[in-house]
Design a protein around this motif. Structure first.
Motif: not given
Length: 96
Positions: A66-72, A77-81
């Motif tokens: 789950q943690s890796d799925a969330y990071k991906r 989605c480009g939100r952080d960028a």
């Protein structure tokens, strides 16, 4: 409480002040409306802290934690960028 909703006049005033401060910091208009709150339903327990999860889940990337799925998801989605682009070094909740 819903992130962009208010329950009373004090919350409305606080939300408007925060929105104005963000507009000033970004140098551009924020068009997100501040709405009166409605009925809120908590998500099921398995949704809580999903980003910390260790269970394997099936995604378009195959079976991953789950943690890796969330990071991906966050990267894809480009939100952080976009947050980094707008806020620079002051970007909240984004690794630098």
């Amino acid at each position: 409480m819903l992130e962009d909703s208010v329950y009373n006049n004090a919350q409305n005033a606080s939300a408007k002040a925060a929105k104005q401060a963000a507009q000033n910091a970004l140098g551009q208009k924020i068009v997100t409306p501040i709405l009166q709150a409605t009925q809120f339903y908590n998500a099921e327990d398995y949704h809580q802290d999903y980003y910390k999860g260790t269970k394997r889940v099936l995604t378009r990337f195959g079976a991953v934690k789950q943690s890796d799925a969330y990071k991906r998801y966050r990267k894809g989605c480009g939100r952080d960028a976009r947050v980094k682009q707008l806020w620079g070094k002051d970007a909240p909740f984004v690794s630098h």
